[in-house]
Design an enzyme around this catalytic site. Structure first.
Site, short mmCIF file in Angstrom:
data_model
loop_
_atom_site.label_atom_id
_atom_site.label_comp_id
_atom_site.label_asym_id
_atom_site.label_seq_id
_atom_site.Cartn_x
_atom_site.Cartn_y
_atom_site.Cartn_z
N CYS A 37 58.93 15.52 84.29
CA CYS A 37 58.17 16.76 84.43
C CYS A 37 58.37 17.59 83.16
O CYS A 37 59.48 17.64 82.63
CB CYS A 37 58.66 17.55 85.65
SG CYS A 37 57.76 19.08 85.91
N HIS A 95 51.22 15.27 91.82
CA HIS A 95 52.34 15.94 91.13
C HIS A 95 51.97 17.41 90.84
O HIS A 95 52.78 18.32 91.04
CB HIS A 95 52.67 15.17 89.85
CG HIS A 95 53.78 15.73 89.03
ND1 HIS A 95 55.00 15.09 88.85
CD2 HIS A 95 53.88 16.88 88.30
CE1 HIS A 95 55.78 15.82 88.07
NE2 HIS A 95 55.12 16.91 87.70
N GLU A 96 50.74 17.63 90.38
CA GLU A 96 50.32 19.01 90.04
C GLU A 96 50.11 19.86 91.30
O GLU A 96 50.51 21.03 91.33
CB GLU A 96 49.06 19.00 89.18
CG GLU A 96 49.19 18.26 87.85
CD GLU A 96 50.45 18.56 87.08
OE1 GLU A 96 50.92 19.71 87.11
OE2 GLU A 96 50.99 17.62 86.44
N HIS A 151 53.31 21.09 92.49
CA HIS A 151 53.77 22.28 91.75
C HIS A 151 53.17 23.55 92.35
O HIS A 151 53.86 24.57 92.50
CB HIS A 151 53.38 22.21 90.27
CG HIS A 151 54.32 21.44 89.41
ND1 HIS A 151 55.67 21.71 89.36
CD2 HIS A 151 54.13 20.42 88.54
CE1 HIS A 151 56.26 20.87 88.50
NE2 HIS A 151 55.33 20.08 87.99
#
Ligand code: UDB
Ligand code: ZN
Length: 192
Positions: free
Chosen positions: A117, A160-161, A164
């Protein structure tokens, strides 16, 4: 007039783990997005493009990034940019506002090398199981509603985004007893 003030995102703008903004659920962005929000997203996309250009990356010491969410530059906004190649070497760019996974496969995949990351300055070993296929609803820079189907690597990056934007880090998904243990009773395959 005065559209697109010349700013360049570099590694010093990227918030690192330990900063509480990375653990917050981000706020929805107004749709259609303001000129300012559009410009922020374009700057985020430009960071990714710069970071994948070997000369620019070297000059500014950028890690080659494939995705960047707004809270990673300290903004509590539900939007992210991604810039990646598919298995045919074609580039795909995404600047998505208020993205949401509306459906996903049962089957899962993982990157055999694990994940990293831009906000994490250390290696974290272990497999991160992700849905193989996802359908995402979002708005684009013009405020047009989109539904996008993704699979494979693009699906991993977008999960993954979106994680976040929900305050979730990739290592939250790694098995605590054995980082290389995968969920049982669910088919999980290596991406490669
Ligand atoms: C990344 N980059 O950007 F296959 F050109 C990672 C870092 C953490 C290593 C910088 C990456 O995978 N780059 C890459 C890979 C290629 C080809 C290429 C560049 N991210 C994004 C991030 O942290 N977003 O918040 C981590 C990725 C791990 C799995 C998905 C996102
Ligand atoms: Zn990340």
């Amino acid at each position: 007039m005065s559209k697109g003030r010349k700013i360049m995102i570099t590694m010093k703008d990227i918030v690192r783990e330990g900063n509480p903004i990375l653990r917050k659920v981000t706020n929805d962005v107004a749709v259609p997005p303001s000129e300012e929000d559009q410009q922020i997203l374009l700057n985020m996309l430009q960071f990714l493009k710069n970071s994948q250009d070997p000369e620019i990356a070297k000059r500014y010491k950028l890690r080659p990034g494939v995705g960047l969410s707004a809270n990673q530059i300290g903004l509590n906004k539900r939007m992210f940019a991604a810039y990646l190649t598919d298995d045919k070497g074609r580039y795909h760019e995404y600047t998505l506002i208020n993205p949401k996974i509306i459906s996903h496969s049962v089957n899962m995949i993982y990157l055999p090398q694990g994940e990293g990351c831009l906000s994490v300055d250390r290696q974290v070993p272990g497999f991160v199981p992700r849905y193989e296929r996802i359908k995402v609803s979002a708005y684009d820079l013009k405020g047009t509603k989109l539904e996008i189907k993704l699979k494979g690597y693009a699906s991993i990056v977008v999960q993954h985004e979106i994680d976040h934007l929900n305050g979730i880090m990739f290592y939250d998904h790694i098995n605590k007893e054995d980082p290389f243990k995968l969920p049982e009773n669910i088919p999980v395959e290596s991406l490669y």
